[in-house]
Design a protein around this motif. Structure first.
Motif, PDB file in Angstrom:
ATOM      1  N   ALA A  37      -5.649   7.651  17.570  1.00  0.00           N
ATOM      2  CA  ALA A  37      -6.407   6.843  18.426  1.00  0.00           C
ATOM      3  C   ALA A  37      -5.660   5.864  19.114  1.00  0.00           C
ATOM      4  N   ARG A  38      -4.945   4.975  18.241  1.00  0.00           N
ATOM      5  CA  ARG A  38      -3.975   3.993  19.062  1.00  0.00           C
ATOM      6  C   ARG A  38      -2.596   4.369  19.721  1.00  0.00           C
ATOM      7  N   GLN A  39      -2.419   5.729  19.207  1.00  0.00           N
ATOM      8  CA  GLN A  39      -1.038   6.010  19.900  1.00  0.00           C
ATOM      9  C   GLN A  39      -1.272   6.587  21.287  1.00  0.00           C
ATOM     10  N   ARG A  40      -0.194   6.509  22.197  1.00  0.00           N
ATOM     11  CA  ARG A  40      -0.551   7.104  23.564  1.00  0.00           C
ATOM     12  C   ARG A  40       1.079   7.769  23.742  1.00  0.00           C
ATOM     13  N   ILE A  41       0.854   9.119  24.222  1.00  0.00           N
ATOM     14  CA  ILE A  41       2.204   9.971  24.499  1.00  0.00           C
ATOM     15  C   ILE A  41       2.443   9.904  26.085  1.00  0.00           C
ATOM     16  N   VAL A  42       3.662   9.528  26.200  1.00  0.00           N
ATOM     17  CA  VAL A  42       4.433   9.266  27.557  1.00  0.00           C
ATOM     18  C   VAL A  42       4.893  10.566  28.039  1.00  0.00           C
ATOM     19  N   ASP A  43       4.876  11.121  29.273  1.00  0.00           N
ATOM     20  CA  ASP A  43       5.542  12.132  29.798  1.00  0.00           C
ATOM     21  C   ASP A  43       6.122  11.970  31.260  1.00  0.00           C
ATOM     22  N   LEU A  44       6.848  12.340  31.814  1.00  0.00           N
ATOM     23  CA  LEU A  44       7.261  12.524  33.347  1.00  0.00           C
ATOM     24  C   LEU A  44       6.292  13.249  34.025  1.00  0.00           C
ATOM     25  N   THR A  45       6.054  12.687  35.348  1.00  0.00           N
ATOM     26  CA  THR A  45       4.938  13.311  36.162  1.00  0.00           C
ATOM     27  C   THR A  45       6.036  14.256  36.800  1.00  0.00           C
ATOM     28  N   PRO A  46       5.476  15.346  37.216  1.00  0.00           N
ATOM     29  CA  PRO A  46       6.073  16.327  38.231  1.00  0.00           C
ATOM     30  C   PRO A  46       6.836  15.581  39.377  1.00  0.00           C
ATOM     31  N   ARG A  47       6.414  14.547  39.817  1.00  0.00           N
ATOM     32  CA  ARG A  47       6.997  13.834  40.912  1.00  0.00           C
ATOM     33  C   ARG A  47       8.329  13.309  40.499  1.00  0.00           C
ATOM     34  N   THR A  48       8.275  12.475  39.231  1.00  0.00           N
ATOM     35  CA  THR A  48       9.418  12.207  38.638  1.00  0.00           C
ATOM     36  C   THR A  48      10.543  13.117  38.242  1.00  0.00           C
ATOM     37  N   ARG A  49       9.996  14.241  37.835  1.00  0.00           N
ATOM     38  CA  ARG A  49      11.045  15.294  37.712  1.00  0.00           C
ATOM     39  C   ARG A  49      11.706  15.599  38.925  1.00  0.00           C
ATOM     40  N   LEU A  88      12.278  13.796  41.216  1.00  0.00           N
ATOM     41  CA  LEU A  88      13.300  12.581  41.621  1.00  0.00           C
ATOM     42  C   LEU A  88      14.714  12.636  40.833  1.00  0.00           C
ATOM     43  N   LEU A  89      14.804  13.516  39.741  1.00  0.00           N
ATOM     44  CA  LEU A  89      15.636  13.314  38.650  1.00  0.00           C
ATOM     45  C   LEU A  89      17.119  13.689  39.176  1.00  0.00           C
ATOM     46  N   PRO A  90      17.401  14.543  40.304  1.00  0.00           N
ATOM     47  CA  PRO A  90      18.552  14.782  40.846  1.00  0.00           C
ATOM     48  C   PRO A  90      19.006  13.326  41.675  1.00  0.00           C
ATOM     49  N   THR A  91      18.350  13.044  42.370  1.00  0.00           N
ATOM     50  CA  THR A  91      18.575  11.648  42.949  1.00  0.00           C
ATOM     51  C   THR A  91      18.724  10.415  42.237  1.00  0.00           C
ATOM     52  N   LEU A  92      18.102  10.594  41.154  1.00  0.00           N
ATOM     53  CA  LEU A  92      17.888   9.282  40.207  1.00  0.00           C
ATOM     54  C   LEU A  92      19.378   9.508  39.415  1.00  0.00           C
TER      55      LEU A  92
END
Length: 146
Positions: free
Chosen positions: A82-94, A96-100
Protein backbone atom coordinates in the motif's frame (compact mmCIF):
# COMPACT_ATOMS: atom_id res chain seq x y z
CA UNK A 1 32.77 25.46 -1.76
CA UNK A 2 29.08 24.57 -1.61
CA UNK A 3 28.05 27.97 -2.95
CA UNK A 4 30.44 27.64 -5.88
CA UNK A 5 29.24 24.12 -6.63
CA UNK A 6 25.59 25.22 -6.57
CA UNK A 7 26.44 28.09 -8.94
CA UNK A 8 28.27 25.69 -11.27
CA UNK A 9 25.26 23.36 -11.28
CA UNK A 10 22.99 26.33 -12.05
CA UNK A 11 25.19 27.28 -15.01
CA UNK A 12 25.20 23.72 -16.33
CA UNK A 13 21.48 23.12 -15.76
CA UNK A 14 20.48 26.49 -17.21
CA UNK A 15 22.38 25.67 -20.40
CA UNK A 16 20.69 22.28 -20.72
CA UNK A 17 17.24 23.71 -19.91
CA UNK A 18 17.62 26.47 -22.51
CA UNK A 19 18.55 24.04 -25.27
CA UNK A 20 15.80 21.61 -24.28
CA UNK A 21 13.27 24.44 -24.46
CA UNK A 22 14.59 25.36 -27.93
CA UNK A 23 14.02 21.71 -28.93
CA UNK A 24 10.37 21.93 -27.88
CA UNK A 25 10.89 20.33 -24.49
CA UNK A 26 9.60 23.25 -22.42
CA UNK A 27 9.05 22.26 -18.80
CA UNK A 28 11.46 19.33 -18.95
CA UNK A 29 13.99 19.93 -16.19
CA UNK A 30 17.55 18.57 -16.27
CA UNK A 31 16.96 16.77 -12.97
CA UNK A 32 14.30 14.64 -14.71
CA UNK A 33 16.82 13.15 -17.15
CA UNK A 34 18.28 10.37 -14.99
CA UNK A 35 14.78 9.29 -13.98
CA UNK A 36 13.54 9.18 -17.58
CA UNK A 37 16.68 7.34 -18.70
CA UNK A 38 16.30 4.80 -15.90
CA UNK A 39 12.61 4.21 -16.61
CA UNK A 40 13.29 3.91 -20.34
CA UNK A 41 15.89 1.24 -19.59
CA UNK A 42 14.33 -0.64 -16.66
CA UNK A 43 10.65 -0.08 -17.31
CA UNK A 44 8.14 0.58 -14.53
CA UNK A 45 9.92 0.92 -11.19
CA UNK A 46 9.20 1.74 -7.59
CA UNK A 47 10.35 5.10 -6.27
CA UNK A 48 12.77 3.25 -3.96
CA UNK A 49 14.33 1.43 -6.93
CA UNK A 50 14.53 4.67 -8.90
CA UNK A 51 16.22 6.42 -5.98
CA UNK A 52 18.82 3.65 -5.79
CA UNK A 53 19.42 3.64 -9.55
CA UNK A 54 19.75 7.43 -9.76
CA UNK A 55 21.74 7.56 -6.50
CA UNK A 56 19.51 10.04 -4.67
CA UNK A 57 17.56 9.79 -1.45
CA UNK A 58 14.07 8.32 -1.46
CA UNK A 59 12.74 11.75 -0.49
CA UNK A 60 14.51 13.46 -3.42
CA UNK A 61 13.25 10.79 -5.82
CA UNK A 62 9.71 11.12 -4.49
CA UNK A 63 9.78 14.90 -4.93
CA UNK A 64 11.17 14.66 -8.46
CA UNK A 65 8.64 11.99 -9.45
CA UNK A 66 5.83 14.20 -8.09
CA UNK A 67 7.05 17.09 -10.25
CA UNK A 68 7.28 14.80 -13.27
CA UNK A 69 3.75 13.54 -12.58
CA UNK A 70 2.44 17.13 -12.50
CA UNK A 71 4.14 17.70 -15.89
CA UNK A 72 2.49 14.59 -17.31
CA UNK A 73 5.83 12.85 -17.86
CA UNK A 74 5.17 9.82 -15.67
CA UNK A 75 2.22 7.86 -14.41
CA UNK A 76 1.90 6.44 -10.91
CA UNK A 77 0.15 3.24 -9.95
CA UNK A 78 -0.12 1.28 -6.71
CA UNK A 79 2.52 -1.34 -6.01
CA UNK A 80 2.24 -4.65 -4.22
CA UNK A 81 2.45 -2.79 -0.91
CA UNK A 82 0.00 0.00 0.00
CA UNK A 83 2.94 2.35 0.60
CA UNK A 84 4.64 1.56 -2.70
CA UNK A 85 4.04 3.48 -5.90
CA UNK A 86 5.16 2.28 -9.32
CA UNK A 87 6.40 4.91 -11.76
CA UNK A 88 6.24 4.56 -15.54
CA UNK A 89 6.77 6.85 -18.49
CA UNK A 90 3.65 8.25 -20.13
CA UNK A 91 3.08 7.76 -23.87
CA UNK A 92 3.86 11.47 -24.29
CA UNK A 93 7.29 11.02 -22.68
CA UNK A 94 7.99 7.95 -24.81
CA UNK A 95 7.30 10.10 -27.88
CA UNK A 96 9.82 12.66 -26.58
CA UNK A 97 12.59 10.07 -26.09
CA UNK A 98 14.29 10.56 -29.49
CA UNK A 99 14.48 14.33 -28.95
CA UNK A 100 15.60 13.86 -25.36
CA UNK A 101 18.26 11.40 -26.48
CA UNK A 102 19.61 13.95 -28.99
CA UNK A 103 19.73 16.59 -26.26
CA UNK A 104 21.48 14.21 -23.83
CA UNK A 105 24.07 13.18 -26.42
CA UNK A 106 24.76 16.84 -27.20
CA UNK A 107 25.05 17.66 -23.48
CA UNK A 108 27.48 14.78 -22.97
CA UNK A 109 29.60 15.97 -25.91
CA UNK A 110 29.55 19.51 -24.49
CA UNK A 111 30.64 18.07 -21.12
CA UNK A 112 33.59 16.33 -22.76
CA UNK A 113 34.48 19.61 -24.45
CA UNK A 114 34.33 21.43 -21.10
CA UNK A 115 36.46 18.71 -19.47
CA UNK A 116 39.11 19.22 -22.16
CA UNK A 117 39.33 22.94 -21.34
CA UNK A 118 39.93 22.41 -17.63
CA UNK A 119 43.21 21.65 -15.85
CA UNK A 120 41.52 18.50 -14.45
CA UNK A 121 38.40 16.99 -16.06
CA UNK A 122 35.40 18.04 -14.00
CA UNK A 123 33.70 14.67 -14.51
CA UNK A 124 36.71 12.89 -12.99
CA UNK A 125 36.97 15.37 -10.11
CA UNK A 126 33.27 14.91 -9.28
CA UNK A 127 33.64 11.12 -9.22
CA UNK A 128 36.81 11.32 -7.11
CA UNK A 129 35.21 13.79 -4.66
CA UNK A 130 32.11 11.60 -4.32
CA UNK A 131 34.25 8.55 -3.61
CA UNK A 132 36.36 10.45 -1.09
CA UNK A 133 33.23 11.64 0.72
CA UNK A 134 31.88 8.10 0.82
CA UNK A 135 35.10 6.98 2.47
CA UNK A 136 35.04 9.86 4.95
CA UNK A 137 31.89 12.05 5.11
CA UNK A 138 32.29 15.80 5.06
CA UNK A 139 30.75 16.09 8.54
CA UNK A 140 33.63 13.99 9.90
CA UNK A 141 36.14 16.14 8.09
CA UNK A 142 34.57 19.27 9.58
CA UNK A 143 34.52 17.76 13.07
CA UNK A 144 38.24 16.99 12.75
CA UNK A 145 38.84 20.72 12.41
CA UNK A 146 36.68 21.84 15.33
Amino acid sequence: MGTRLRHLIELLDDGVATVEEELGLAGFRPRFAPFVRTLATLGPSSIRDLAAAVEVTHSAASQTVAQMDRQGLVSLSPGTDARQRIVDLTPRTRELLPTLERAWQAAEAAGRELDAELPHPLSEVVVAATEALRRKPHRDRIRDHL
